[in-house]
Design a protein around this motif. Structure first.
Motif, PDB file in Angstrom:
ATOM      1  N   PHE A   1      47.453  28.267  22.065  1.00 29.48           N
ATOM      2  CA  PHE A   1      46.768  29.533  22.353  1.00 29.48           C
ATOM      3  C   PHE A   1      47.687  30.698  22.037  1.00 29.48           C
ATOM      4  CE2 PHE A   1      46.020  33.043  25.302  1.00 29.48           C
ATOM      5  CZ  PHE A   1      44.697  33.331  25.010  1.00 29.48           C
ATOM      6  N   ARG A   2      47.143  31.704  21.361  1.00 25.79           N
ATOM      7  CA  ARG A   2      47.893  32.912  21.064  1.00 25.79           C
ATOM      8  C   ARG A   2      47.080  34.130  21.483  1.00 25.79           C
ATOM      9  NH1 ARG A   2      48.533  30.353  15.962  1.00 25.79           N
ATOM     10  NH2 ARG A   2      50.571  29.386  15.707  1.00 25.79           N
ATOM     11  N   PHE A   3      47.783  35.113  22.001  1.00 32.97           N
ATOM     12  CA  PHE A   3      47.136  36.381  22.330  1.00 32.97           C
ATOM     13  C   PHE A   3      47.207  37.291  21.117  1.00 32.97           C
ATOM     14  CE2 PHE A   3      47.162  40.772  23.631  1.00 32.97           C
ATOM     15  CZ  PHE A   3      46.119  40.838  24.540  1.00 32.97           C
ATOM     16  N   PHE A   4      46.043  37.789  20.671  1.00 34.84           N
ATOM     17  CA  PHE A   4      46.000  38.687  19.525  1.00 34.84           C
ATOM     18  C   PHE A   4      45.828  40.133  20.000  1.00 34.84           C
ATOM     19  CE2 PHE A   4      44.530  34.666  17.592  1.00 34.84           C
ATOM     20  CZ  PHE A   4      45.523  34.553  16.625  1.00 34.84           C
ATOM     21  N   ASN A   5      46.614  41.010  19.436  1.00 37.68           N
ATOM     22  CA  ASN A   5      46.588  42.419  19.834  1.00 37.68           C
ATOM     23  C   ASN A   5      45.212  43.059  19.659  1.00 37.68           C
ATOM     24  OD1 ASN A   5      49.324  42.240  20.416  1.00 37.68           O
ATOM     25  ND2 ASN A   5      49.938  42.959  18.391  1.00 37.68           N
ATOM     26  N   LYS A   6      44.437  42.534  18.710  1.00 36.37           N
ATOM     27  CA  LYS A   6      43.120  43.115  18.440  1.00 36.37           C
ATOM     28  C   LYS A   6      42.201  43.024  19.660  1.00 36.37           C
ATOM     29  CE  LYS A   6      41.411  38.749  16.526  1.00 36.37           C
ATOM     30  NZ  LYS A   6      40.784  38.074  15.383  1.00 36.37           N
TER      31      LYS A   6
ATOM     32  N   THR B   1      33.742  39.239  12.256  1.00 38.37           N
ATOM     33  CA  THR B   1      34.466  40.134  11.355  1.00 38.37           C
ATOM     34  C   THR B   1      34.831  39.412  10.074  1.00 38.37           C
ATOM     35  OG1 THR B   1      35.378  41.352  13.236  1.00 38.37           O
ATOM     36  CG2 THR B   1      36.486  41.618  11.116  1.00 38.37           C
ATOM     37  N   THR B   2      35.269  38.179  10.196  1.00 36.21           N
ATOM     38  CA  THR B   2      35.607  37.385   9.013  1.00 36.21           C
ATOM     39  C   THR B   2      34.386  37.178   8.132  1.00 36.21           C
ATOM     40  OG1 THR B   2      37.342  36.228  10.246  1.00 36.21           O
ATOM     41  CG2 THR B   2      36.562  35.199   8.222  1.00 36.21           C
ATOM     42  N   THR B   3      33.240  36.930   8.765  1.00 33.76           N
ATOM     43  CA  THR B   3      32.009  36.761   7.995  1.00 33.76           C
ATOM     44  C   THR B   3      31.659  38.042   7.244  1.00 33.76           C
ATOM     45  OG1 THR B   3      31.195  35.186   9.633  1.00 33.76           O
ATOM     46  CG2 THR B   3      29.565  36.150   8.146  1.00 33.76           C
TER      47      THR B   3
ATOM     48  N   GLU C   1      41.514  41.755  10.815  1.00 30.35           N
ATOM     49  CA  GLU C   1      41.994  40.501  10.245  1.00 30.35           C
ATOM     50  C   GLU C   1      43.479  40.581   9.926  1.00 30.35           C
ATOM     51  OE1 GLU C   1      40.162  37.512   6.979  1.00 30.35           O
ATOM     52  OE2 GLU C   1      40.877  39.412   6.186  1.00 30.35           O
ATOM     53  N   GLU C   2      43.912  41.701   9.392  1.00 30.63           N
ATOM     54  CA  GLU C   2      45.316  41.875   9.039  1.00 30.63           C
ATOM     55  C   GLU C   2      46.216  41.780  10.261  1.00 30.63           C
ATOM     56  OE1 GLU C   2      48.269  45.221   6.990  1.00 30.63           O
ATOM     57  OE2 GLU C   2      46.099  45.522   7.070  1.00 30.63           O
ATOM     58  N   SER C   3      45.779  42.366  11.373  1.00 23.78           N
ATOM     59  CA  SER C   3      46.565  42.314  12.603  1.00 23.78           C
ATOM     60  C   SER C   3      46.761  40.874  13.063  1.00 23.78           C
ATOM     61  CB  SER C   3      45.862  43.122  13.699  1.00 23.78           C
ATOM     62  OG  SER C   3      46.535  42.997  14.922  1.00 23.78           O
ATOM     63  N   ALA C   4      45.697  40.084  13.008  1.00 20.14           N
ATOM     64  CA  ALA C   4      45.784  38.682  13.438  1.00 20.14           C
ATOM     65  C   ALA C   4      46.681  37.878  12.508  1.00 20.14           C
ATOM     66  CB  ALA C   4      44.389  38.070  13.486  1.00 20.14           C
TER      67      ALA C   4
ATOM     68  N   GLN D   1      50.402  38.502  13.083  1.00 18.30           N
ATOM     69  CA  GLN D   1      50.941  37.810  14.253  1.00 18.30           C
ATOM     70  C   GLN D   1      51.124  36.318  13.965  1.00 18.30           C
ATOM     71  OE1 GLN D   1      48.150  40.039  17.289  1.00 18.30           O
ATOM     72  NE2 GLN D   1      49.747  38.951  18.385  1.00 18.30           N
ATOM     73  N   LYS D   2      50.175  35.717  13.258  1.00 17.55           N
ATOM     74  CA  LYS D   2      50.282  34.295  12.927  1.00 17.55           C
ATOM     75  C   LYS D   2      51.502  34.028  12.042  1.00 17.55           C
ATOM     76  CE  LYS D   2      45.383  33.120  13.315  1.00 17.55           C
ATOM     77  NZ  LYS D   2      44.184  32.644  12.584  1.00 17.55           N
ATOM     78  N   SER D   3      51.735  34.886  11.066  1.00 18.52           N
ATOM     79  CA  SER D   3      52.854  34.683  10.159  1.00 18.52           C
ATOM     80  C   SER D   3      54.181  34.766  10.891  1.00 18.52           C
ATOM     81  CB  SER D   3      52.819  35.717   9.030  1.00 18.52           C
ATOM     82  OG  SER D   3      53.028  37.023   9.535  1.00 18.52           O
ATOM     83  N   ARG D   4      54.268  35.674  11.870  1.00 20.25           N
ATOM     84  CA  ARG D   4      55.512  35.771  12.653  1.00 20.25           C
ATOM     85  C   ARG D   4      55.698  34.554  13.544  1.00 20.25           C
ATOM     86  NH1 ARG D   4      54.819  42.089  14.542  1.00 20.25           N
ATOM     87  NH2 ARG D   4      55.367  43.034  12.523  1.00 20.25           N
ATOM     88  N   ALA D   5      54.603  34.011  14.055  1.00 19.96           N
ATOM     89  CA  ALA D   5      54.694  32.839  14.936  1.00 19.96           C
ATOM     90  C   ALA D   5      55.183  31.614  14.179  1.00 19.96           C
ATOM     91  CB  ALA D   5      53.337  32.564  15.570  1.00 19.96           C
ATOM     92  N   LYS D   6      54.763  31.514  12.896  1.00 21.17           N
ATOM     93  CA  LYS D   6      55.158  30.339  12.108  1.00 21.17           C
ATOM     94  C   LYS D   6      56.500  30.525  11.422  1.00 21.17           C
ATOM     95  CE  LYS D   6      50.432  28.805  11.157  1.00 21.17           C
ATOM     96  NZ  LYS D   6      49.407  28.504  10.103  1.00 21.17           N
TER      97      LYS D   6
END
Length: 200
Positions: free
Chosen positions: A91-96, A145-147, A189-192, A195-200
């Protein structure tokens, strides 16, 4: 003339370094300044090269220059092998989420409840309950949003394919409007992804 000279210089340097351009497909031009009419400039400034050992190992690879979407450069896609991500995603918390109008109300509703005896157990229980609430919020509000981005991107692809066939001011204006729409929907989408790229 300047673009032709630049291409010859690059080819000469690649030859000296014993590099060869990887076979490619897609549009010839890989960059444009996104301007209208006679102000529009296109150039082929992005290429993929490999030395002899690399080409002998990966000689079956073909570079694809994709449509530029909302960038001035066309993405260069070079697939060597397919990777399967099999790890369980935590689980990750997204700033969005915090920017949503109901976020604070949802957090306050959970935090006012008493989940378990003991301070730490109570906090842990609230966090677990809040995690599910945020997951539901993500599915209800942000998954669409992705759709929306995908739909607008498909429209952009169609416009840019038409531009490649016959460039007109009307098509360029339509492209500009779609790019503005994509930029608007891509912020979340960019915000999420950041965050994912920094986590990995």
């Amino acid at each position: 003339m300047a673009a032709l000279l630049e291409t010859k210089v690059k080819a000469h340097k690649a030859h000296k370094l014993q590099l060869n351009e990887v076979p490619w497909k897609g549009d010839y031009y890989t960059w444009s300044n996104k301007q209208l009419g006679t102000d529009r400039i296109c150039s082929r400034i992005d290429r993929v090269f490999g030395n002899l050992d690399w080409l002998m190992t990966w000689g079956h690879v073909i570079t694809k220059y994709d449509l530029p979407y909302f960038y001035d450069h066309s993405p260069v896609i070079l697939t060597i092998a397919d990777n399967q991500w099999t790890c369980k995603v935590s689980f990750r918390f997204f700033n969005k989420w915090a920017e949503h109008s109901t976020f604070m109300d949802k957090v306050a509703e959970i935090w006012q409840k008493h989940m378990a005896p003991g301070t730490m157990a109570n906090i842990w229980g609230k966090l677990r309950a809040l995690r599910q609430v945020l997951k539901d919020l993500n599915i209800e509000e942000f998954k669409s949003t992705t759709t929306k981005i995908n739909v607008v991107r498909q429209e952009l692809l169609q416009i840019q394919e038409q531009i490649n066939q016959q460039c007109t001011d009307e098509l360029l204006c339509n492209e500009k409007q779609i790019l503005m729409d994509i930029e608007k929907w891509s912020l979340v989408e960019e915000s999420a992804l950041r965050q994912k790229s920094r986590a990995k």
